[in-house]
Each structure stands twice: as C-alpha cells, then as structure tokens.
Design a protein around this motif. Structure first.
Motif, PDB file in Angstrom:
ATOM      1  N   LYS A   1      -5.257  12.516   0.776  1.00 33.18           N
ATOM      2  CA  LYS A   1      -4.899  11.077   0.885  1.00 33.18           C
ATOM      3  C   LYS A   1      -4.421  10.674   2.281  1.00 33.18           C
ATOM      4  CE  LYS A   1      -4.098  10.351  -3.997  1.00 33.18           C
ATOM      5  NZ  LYS A   1      -3.273   9.758  -5.032  1.00 33.18           N
TER       6      LYS A   1
ATOM      7  N   LYS B   1      -4.426   8.819   5.607  1.00 30.69           N
ATOM      8  CA  LYS B   1      -5.008   7.523   5.990  1.00 30.69           C
ATOM      9  C   LYS B   1      -5.267   7.430   7.484  1.00 30.69           C
ATOM     10  CE  LYS B   1      -5.367   5.052   2.196  1.00 30.69           C
ATOM     11  NZ  LYS B   1      -4.619   3.934   1.709  1.00 30.69           N
TER      12      LYS B   1
ATOM     13  N   ASP C   1      -1.384   8.187   2.453  1.00 31.46           N
ATOM     14  CA  ASP C   1      -1.533   7.152   1.417  1.00 31.46           C
ATOM     15  C   ASP C   1      -0.694   5.893   1.673  1.00 31.46           C
ATOM     16  OD1 ASP C   1      -2.855   6.303  -0.867  1.00 31.46           O
ATOM     17  OD2 ASP C   1      -1.255   6.973  -2.216  1.00 31.46           O
ATOM     18  N   ASP C   2      -0.399   5.605   2.957  1.00 27.09           N
ATOM     19  CA  ASP C   2       0.440   4.453   3.322  1.00 27.09           C
ATOM     20  C   ASP C   2       1.812   4.480   2.646  1.00 27.09           C
ATOM     21  OD1 ASP C   2      -1.383   3.345   5.071  1.00 27.09           O
ATOM     22  OD2 ASP C   2      -2.370   2.135   3.539  1.00 27.09           O
ATOM     23  N   LYS C   3       2.240   5.683   2.230  1.00 25.03           N
ATOM     24  CA  LYS C   3       3.547   5.805   1.558  1.00 25.03           C
ATOM     25  C   LYS C   3       4.499   6.724   2.319  1.00 25.03           C
ATOM     26  CE  LYS C   3       1.740   4.982  -3.062  1.00 25.03           C
ATOM     27  NZ  LYS C   3       1.031   5.660  -4.155  1.00 25.03           N
TER      28      LYS C   3
ATOM     29  N   VAL D   1       1.459  12.159  -4.603  1.00 28.55           N
ATOM     30  CA  VAL D   1       0.924  11.408  -3.466  1.00 28.55           C
ATOM     31  C   VAL D   1      -0.135  10.431  -3.969  1.00 28.55           C
ATOM     32  CG1 VAL D   1      -0.303  11.562  -1.274  1.00 28.55           C
ATOM     33  CG2 VAL D   1       1.321  13.324  -1.888  1.00 28.55           C
TER      34      VAL D   1
END
Length: 316
Positions: free
Chosen positions: A13, A15, A29-31, A316
């Motif tokens: 994941k 990005k 994952d933009d997290k 995730v």
C-alpha cells in the motif's frame, strides 16, 4: 563499515516516496509515514559522498527518546520505532511554519543583531547584548517554508495576517513550543548541557495538533556545555558546542564551504570512522545512555525486514 545511503523499498500500500537530504520517507496508504533516517550526512546544503555508519541510528534514537519524554505535553506523530534507524508514525498535514525557539543570542539571531537589527520576527531584542548571551526569556522566531531557496523569517502578526495558520492553532503552537523547549532545557541541564535553540515542526490530523519530525537532535538543535559557560562569556571566548559543527570545521579546514568550483575533500576511512565516533559521543552526551550499536552485517536487509514485520502487524 555498512552505512545506508539510499533505499529503494516497495512496501504494501505504498503511495509515494520522498528523499530528503538525510531521510527517506515512504507514504503508506495516505495514513502512515515510514521514515528511514539514513547515514547520509550534509553540510553547507551539500550531501557528502560517503555515509557515516550509525549516524542514522543516533539521530533516530535521540528523536524517539525526546518525543517519548514530551508526549505528556503534546501528542506526537510516532506510532512505533520498528528498527534503530526507522520511525513509523501518523501522516499529518504539516503547518507551513517551523517554530524556532531561542534561549540565547546565537547563530542566525546573533548575525542579525550584529548587523544592527533589534527586531527579529516581530520580537524586540534588548540592547547591549553579546554573542551567546542568554535572553531574559526565550523568544519564538518562526520561519516559513519557502518554495524556492531558504526558509524565511516571519512574524506572528504576518502569519496571522496571511492566514498561514489560524489564530487559535497558532496560540496552541506557541504554548507547545515553549513547554517542549522548557522540558528539553531541563533534560539538557541534567546532562551538563544548555539547550541554546531548536526548531519544532507540527502537523494536524483529524483536527488534532501533533509534534512531527525530529526533536532535540544535534542536527536540529544547538547545545552548549554548561560547565565554563559563564566564564567563557565573561572573557568573550567561543562557547564549547555540542553539534555537527566539527564536520563543517573539517570541510572548511580542507577548503570546502559548499561554493561552486570547490571540491569536497577526500573522505578516507579514517575520516568516516572519526565522524561516526563523534556522533556516538554526541548520543551518549545528549541522552546520558551508552550507545548500543545495531547489527551492521546487512543493514538494508534488516531495515526492510523490520518495517515489513511492523506493517504486517497493523491494519494498513
């Protein structure tokens, strides 16, 4: 000696990937952010050709220790430190200002003062001060992130006027900055050090302010030795610093200051080893703990394995 100077991992994941002067940052994952503090070393805005073994570990572990020591004051971005060179934390939207706080008239502040300026970032400076004198009270001199070139000094009034940060958030940033600096000052004093000045970066996630990036490392902060400080000030002598200044001094002594046409001096194995030893010494002086060298047989493999193990254990 096995030093990491570049990474090229592919995580689940993932990005995006950002390579800074010293850090490699992976967006998951933009997290979450996976931040690998490499062994690259920069001076005069130039990344030097060889990595310094254990430098990444030194900086990462100092930052992790001080973030832990201040988490009761302000939430910070760290979720875990899965490897001595790696921090994983919340992906926050950074504020477009850096909060610089100064307890002493040193560095940039002194250069401005010496040039005759008595107002720095909207803060009035007392008359009659000498280089490295203590301010009556620590001053906050923010900088704004310039899209091109160096960061620029900016005043509180200008930040609010331009709407760079909302007033309620900015008031909170100032409170956090003073409180974290106070804690850092107290910890440094126990180690026989003076925390002279430092910078903090903050970000926001789900409406909450977090302290992000690194804090109180010799790369982001200036320390003086407490012993002999008063005496040196009285005599007008240079203060004894704990920082990476010794790297700049070595470069200057060998004719390099980052200017065009100048050649970086040869980094022999002996030079690399001595810089590595100085960073370990910095770690022990700032933390008061013995430095434990991490396994250096295959650092890249170890780092990748530890990050993947961590990511496998979180949603995730």
């Amino acid at each position: 000696m096995n030093a990491i100077t570049s990474t090229n991992f592919k995580f689940p994941k993932q990005k995006s990937f950002y390579k800074g002067k010293v850090r490699d940052v992976y967006n998951i994952d933009d997290k979450m952010l996976v931040m690998i503090v490499s062994d690259r070393i920069s001076a005069f805005d130039v990344v030097l050709p060889k990595g310094i073994p254990y430098k990444g570990q030194v900086l990462n572990q100092i930052a992790a220790k001080f973030l832990k020591a201040t988490e009761d004051i302000v939430p910070n971005w760290i979720i875990d430190v899965p490897d001595p060179m790696v921090s994983v934390g919340h992906l926050c939207e950074p504020f477009k200002v850096e909060m610089v706080i100064r307890g002493y008239l040193s560095g940039h502040a002194w250069r401005e003062y010496k040039a005759g300026k008595r107002v720095l970032c909207g803060v009035k400076l007392p008359e009659g001060m000498k280089e490295n004198d203590k301010f009556p009270e620590a001053i906050i001199t923010p900088t704004t992130k310039a899209s091109v070139g160096h960061d620029e000094d900016i005043s509180r009034e200008e930040i609010l006027k331009q709407g760079i940060v909302s007033e309620s958030d900015y008031v909170q940033l100032e409170k956090y900055t003073r409180a974290v600096f106070q804690r850092g000052t107290e910890i440094a004093a126990k180690m026989g050090l003076i925390l002279v000045d430092t910078k903090y970066e903050f970000g926001k996630k789900d409406g909450m302010i977090y302290l992000i990036d690194e804090i109180h490392t010799p790369d982001s902060s200036r320390y003086f030795y407490k012993e002999g400080y008063e005496e040196r000030q009285k005599k007008g002598e240079v203060q004894k610093q704990l920082s990476k200044e010794f790297v700049r001094e070595w470069l200057m002594a060998n004719g390099f200051q980052g200017k065009d046409e100048q050649k970086i001096p040869e980094m022999t194995d002996a030079v690399v080893k001595s810089i590595s030893e100085r960073y370990i010494e910095l770690y022990e002086k700032v933390t008061g703990e013995k430095f434990v060298k991490s396994d250096a047989s295959d650092v890249l493999k170890r780092v990748e394995k530890n990050i993947n193990s961590f990511l496998a254990g979180v949603a995730v």
